[in-house]
Design an enzyme around this catalytic site. Structure first.
Site, PDB file in Angstrom:
ATOM      1  N   TRP A 102     -72.570 -74.006  -3.285  1.00  0.00           N
ATOM      2  CA  TRP A 102     -73.433 -73.911  -2.088  1.00  0.00           C
ATOM      3  C   TRP A 102     -74.562 -74.908  -2.165  1.00  0.00           C
ATOM      4  O   TRP A 102     -74.919 -75.522  -1.155  1.00  0.00           O
ATOM      5  CB  TRP A 102     -73.929 -72.479  -1.902  1.00  0.00           C
ATOM      6  N   ASP A 172     -82.000 -70.567  -0.278  1.00  0.00           N
ATOM      7  CA  ASP A 172     -80.813 -70.008   0.375  1.00  0.00           C
ATOM      8  C   ASP A 172     -80.514 -68.683  -0.324  1.00  0.00           C
ATOM      9  O   ASP A 172     -79.889 -68.656  -1.377  1.00  0.00           O
ATOM     10  CB  ASP A 172     -79.638 -70.982   0.241  1.00  0.00           C
ATOM     11  N   LYS A 196     -73.296 -61.010   3.647  1.00  0.00           N
ATOM     12  CA  LYS A 196     -73.160 -60.663   2.232  1.00  0.00           C
ATOM     13  C   LYS A 196     -73.894 -59.347   1.967  1.00  0.00           C
ATOM     14  O   LYS A 196     -73.281 -58.353   1.597  1.00  0.00           O
ATOM     15  CB  LYS A 196     -73.731 -61.766   1.330  1.00  0.00           C
TER      16      LYS A 196
HETATM   17  C1  LIG Z   1     -71.788 -67.511   2.129  1.00  0.00           C
HETATM   18  C2  LIG Z   1     -72.844 -68.471   1.756  1.00  0.00           C
HETATM   19  C3  LIG Z   1     -73.173 -69.572   2.571  1.00  0.00           C
HETATM   20  C4  LIG Z   1     -72.431 -69.878   3.848  1.00  0.00           C
HETATM   21  O1  LIG Z   1     -72.696 -68.928   4.804  1.00  0.00           O
HETATM   22  P1  LIG Z   1     -72.093 -69.013   6.279  1.00  0.00           P
HETATM   23  O2  LIG Z   1     -72.803 -67.884   6.934  1.00  0.00           O
HETATM   24  O3  LIG Z   1     -70.626 -68.821   6.157  1.00  0.00           O
HETATM   25  O4  LIG Z   1     -72.446 -70.335   6.838  1.00  0.00           O
HETATM   26  C5  LIG Z   1     -74.194 -70.399   2.169  1.00  0.00           C
HETATM   27  N1  LIG Z   1     -74.880 -70.173   1.035  1.00  0.00           N
HETATM   28  C6  LIG Z   1     -74.596 -69.130   0.226  1.00  0.00           C
HETATM   29  C7  LIG Z   1     -75.391 -68.928  -1.020  1.00  0.00           C
HETATM   30  C8  LIG Z   1     -73.582 -68.249   0.568  1.00  0.00           C
HETATM   31  O5  LIG Z   1     -73.299 -67.208  -0.224  1.00  0.00           O
END
Ligand SMILES: *Cc1c(COP(=O)(O)O)cnc(C)c1O
Length: 360
Positions: A102, A172, A196
């Site tokens: 990521w 993030d 998540k």
């Molecule tokens: C799942 C995830 C993403 C991507 O998320 P989307 O909502 O599918 O764009 C980005 N960063 C992390 C740490 C993630 O777990």
């Protein structure tokens, strides 16, 4: 229905109590005669739901008054672009920590908007750990410092908060938000996709300090400018209303159950259960450095990868779903977000022990 435990990394398991409440309110929300899905986002019913949900999130995370909370769409992936567009503010470069898949995606996108200085990287060690801050080469003139406190794919988590002085810290938090308390005042901006550890896919939450809003690069589309959403209470266009409603139910549940300090206790207990077993056997292994072992996403490998398919098939037969590791890593991954009860982790460990006994 016998017990099913869903270890998906996202979209992920939701609290059963929330799903049941949503079912009960599905067709007629609180006597309104409407489903939340059918409500105008500007009507008094939904405005009330949205206001309560924001207040509950602010309370849970202790979000200071000088931060805006934005309810957006486009996923965390859109934030990979929106963060540089909004936070570059005429500066020459941006600092990024590279701890996994990521981080890499965020870095790749940021490079479209300016120079990226990678302050440290664990790529040479297959992203199995996170470099400590003493190894970071920070640029005091950077527009911001971006990192990924929990790498969902690699299962690498950073439990300390980087110190970046006057340079805004951006995180993030897609797969760690709400899993433990954080001091929001240490961050310039926090973002997370909801699917998540918050609620359904379709909602993206951005928590941003007010002084960072309103300086987007020229040409930024209206919808990608934080100011648009900050000035309009996230109602410039239609927000993801149903996903916001479900997230609101999750926030109320977390408050009832003792908030983020209690979630952290439970998450430590759940993660310990699995890691202690991984450490006690050599049939399975954890690829992640001890200090960075994620509490949310736990990758593990079998000593003999030829047994992977049999392991997964047996797991499914025991009601243990979605344990296959990410395609870029292989092996297994158990995602055990807030909504995974400890009984689910115990059932997984029991199955792993039985599988080991049969195949060792
Ligand atoms: C799942 C995830 C993403 C991507 O998320 P989307 O909502 O599918 O764009 C980005 N960063 C992390 C740490 C993630 O777990």
């Amino acid at each position: 229905m016998s017990d099913i435990y869903n270890f998906s990394a996202g979209p992920a398991v939701l609290p059963k109590a929330v799903l049941e409440q949503a079912r009960d309110e599905l067709v007629d929300w609180h006597g309104s005669g409407m489903s939340v899905m059918e409500m105008s986002h500007r009507g008094k019913e939904f405005m009330g739901i949205a206001a309560q949900m924001e207040a509950d999130l602010r309370e849970l995370m202790g979000i200071p008054a000088n931060y805006k909370v934005l309810f957006l769409q486009g996923g965390a992936s859109s934030q990979f672009a929106m963060v540089p567009m909004n936070l570059l503010r005429g500066k020459a470069s941006m600092d990024y920590l590279n701890t996994g898949e990521w981080s890499k995606k965020a870095i790749k996108e940021a490079k479209r908007y300016g120079a990226v200085n990678v302050v440290a990287s664990s790529e040479h060690k297959n992203f199995s750990y996170a470099p400590g801050q003493d190894a970071w080469k920070l640029d005091p003139d950077a527009a911001f410092v971006h990192y990924t406190p929990n790498e969902t794919i690699g299962g690498v988590e950073i439990f300390w908060t980087p110190q970046t002085g006057n340079v805004p810290l951006v995180a993030d938090m897609s797969s760690t938000i709400l899993s433990r308390p954080v001091d929001v005042s240490q961050f310039g901006l926090i973002y997370a996709g909801a699917q998540k550890n918050i609620g359904p896919a379709g909602l993206t939450i951005v928590i941003v300090r007010e002084d960072l809003i309103g300086q987007a690069v020229a040409g930024t589309p209206t919808m990608f400018d934080y100011k648009t959403h900050a000035d309009n209470e996230s109602m410039y266009n239609t927000p993801p209303t149903y996903a916001m409603y479900i997230a609101g139910l999750v926030f109320q549940l977390l408050k009832r159950e003792g908030g983020l300090a209690e979630m952290e206790k439970r998450n430590i207990a759940k993660a310990d259960l699995l890691y202690n077993y991984l450490d006690a056997t050599d049939f399975y292994a954890s690829p992640v450095a001890r200090d960075n072992r994620s509490r949310m996403n736990i990758p593990f490998t079998l000593k003999d990868a030829a047994l992977d398919e049999a392991f997964l098939k047996g797991a499914r037969e025991h009601g243990l779903l979605q344990l296959k590791g990410h395609r870029s890593v292989g092996g297994m991954r158990a995602s055990i977000y807030n909504a995974m009860p400890i009984e689910g982790v115990a059932a997984l460990v029991d199955y792993m022990k039985a599988f080991e006994q049969k195949n060792a």
